[in-house]
Design a protein around this motif. Structure first.
Motif, PDB file in Angstrom:
ATOM      1  N   LYS A 194      80.291  40.399 114.495  1.00 13.20           N
ATOM      2  CA  LYS A 194      81.535  40.957 115.065  1.00 13.20           C
ATOM      3  C   LYS A 194      82.050  42.025 114.112  1.00 13.20           C
ATOM      4  CE  LYS A 194      84.458  37.332 113.041  1.00 13.20           C
ATOM      5  NZ  LYS A 194      85.472  36.267 113.335  1.00 13.20           N
ATOM      6  N   VAL A 195      82.784  42.972 114.678  1.00 13.73           N
ATOM      7  CA  VAL A 195      83.331  44.082 113.902  1.00 13.73           C
ATOM      8  C   VAL A 195      84.724  43.692 113.430  1.00 13.73           C
ATOM      9  CG1 VAL A 195      84.037  46.493 113.946  1.00 13.73           C
ATOM     10  CG2 VAL A 195      81.999  45.755 115.215  1.00 13.73           C
ATOM     11  N   VAL A 196      84.931  43.755 112.130  1.00 10.04           N
ATOM     12  CA  VAL A 196      86.238  43.437 111.555  1.00 10.04           C
ATOM     13  C   VAL A 196      86.954  44.722 111.225  1.00 10.04           C
ATOM     14  CG1 VAL A 196      87.460  42.275 109.683  1.00 10.04           C
ATOM     15  CG2 VAL A 196      85.343  41.287 110.604  1.00 10.04           C
ATOM     16  N   LYS A 197      88.104  44.919 111.818  1.00 11.13           N
ATOM     17  CA  LYS A 197      88.854  46.150 111.575  1.00 11.13           C
ATOM     18  C   LYS A 197      89.854  45.972 110.424  1.00 11.13           C
ATOM     19  CE  LYS A 197      88.581  47.653 116.402  1.00 11.13           C
ATOM     20  NZ  LYS A 197      89.343  48.054 117.600  1.00 11.13           N
TER      21      LYS A 197
END
Length: 318
Positions: free
Chosen positions: A315-318
């Motif tokens: 997952k992409v963590v912003k």
């Protein structure tokens, strides 16, 4: 027959059966009824034990010394096998064998890790641990198969690539990396099957198939349970716990979509019946080749790249 520790109850009953058989030979079959009763008990006990195996127990089965190895399967499922030798750079690595053969008339290039049965053959085969020349031999054979439009079959069974200094000096990592790049772009059908141990880069170095399968009692992981235990706990004593959390069995990896399916083994493991295990392996190979031969070369490459790119979760963590 060598029994593993969790098979000791079976060993005891089968020992009693053998004793009764000897007595029966001199008592005109008086004990036959008792022998049949014990055989039924053994069958039920074996079914009970093997339907509830732990991950570590499957690791033990994958390493069973009587288990069929690559050459055993080759001689049982192929015709006209011609072994090809050497990497044309340094040497002929005996830990990886390969060559041309036919399976029910279908030409194939079949390649796999090979272990030994006794002290001398294990030393000769380097315990199934390939050096760079083994991976370069496999590279040569795969490109030869591609040149003549011949499907490729690889059988994985290794505790890992050889970790010696001389292997690193000759470019172990480079040889495996070069194979990965080459296998991704092969224009022919490619089927991979884990038949025993599938450890780390040593296994995937010849194993980037369009379809990947595992025999029922095998393991496939980035690291062995013992090595994982030694890193995390500084001792091998926690290898069973390591095996449990690594999720390295065929069932685990099918659930994780790392492999395409599980090939059933005879009750008690492939070492119990080489012929039955080979028949199941051959059946899967023929089914896979029938599907993959319908795909054009560009589709085979696309499918293979998509397959490996899709593995894992993130997952992409912003």
């Amino acid at each position: 027959m060598q029994y593993l520790d969790f098979e000791q109850p079976i060993a005891e009953l089968e020992g009693k059966i053998e004793e009764l058989k000897e007595l029966s030979n001199v008592s005109d079959g008086v004990l036959d009824k008792e022998i049949q009763s014990l055989k039924k008990r053994v069958d039920k006990l074996r079914e009970s034990i093997f339907s509830n195996l732990t991950r570590w127990q499957r690791v033990q089965l994958a390493r069973h010394p009587d288990r069929p190895y690559t050459l055993d399967y080759i001689y049982k499922i192929t015709e006209n096998f011609v072994e090809l030798h050497g990497d044309r750079y340094h040497a002929d690595d005996k830990a990886i064998v390969g060559g041309l053969a036919t399976i029910d008339g279908q030409s194939v290039m079949i390649i796999g890790h090979q272990k030994g049965r006794d002290t001398n053959s294990r030393k000769y085969r380097n315990f199934g641990m390939a050096n760079p020349e083994g991976y370069r031999k496999a590279h040569r054979l795969m490109k030869l198969a591609e040149k003549f439009d011949i499907p490729i079959i690889t059988l994985l069974d290794t505790p890992g690539a050889f970790p010696g200094l001389e292997a690193e000096e000759r470019g172990q990592a480079e040889a495996i990396a070069k194979n990965l790049k080459m296998m991704a772009m092969l224009k022919v059908p490619f089927v991979t099957i884990v038949i025993g141990e599938g450890a780390s880069g040593g296994a995937i170095g010849i194993g980037m198939g369009n379809e990947v399968y595992m025999m029922e009692n095998t393991w496939y992981s980035v690291i062995s349970p013992e090595s994982c235990s030694s890193i995390l706990w500084k001792t091998w004593d926690y290898k069973e716990q390591a095996a449990a959390v690594l999720k390295l069995t065929a069932v685990d990896l099918e659930e994780l979509d790392v492999i395409d399916g599980v090939i059933p083994e005879p009750m008690g493991g492939a070492h119990r019946d080489h012929d039955e295990a080979a028949a199941a392996l051959k059946k899967q190979i023929l089914q896979s080749l029938k599907r993959l031969k319908k795909l054009k070369p560009e589709k085979l490459i696309e499918q293979r790249i998509d397959k490996y790119a899709a593995m894992g979760e993130w997952k992409v963590v912003k």
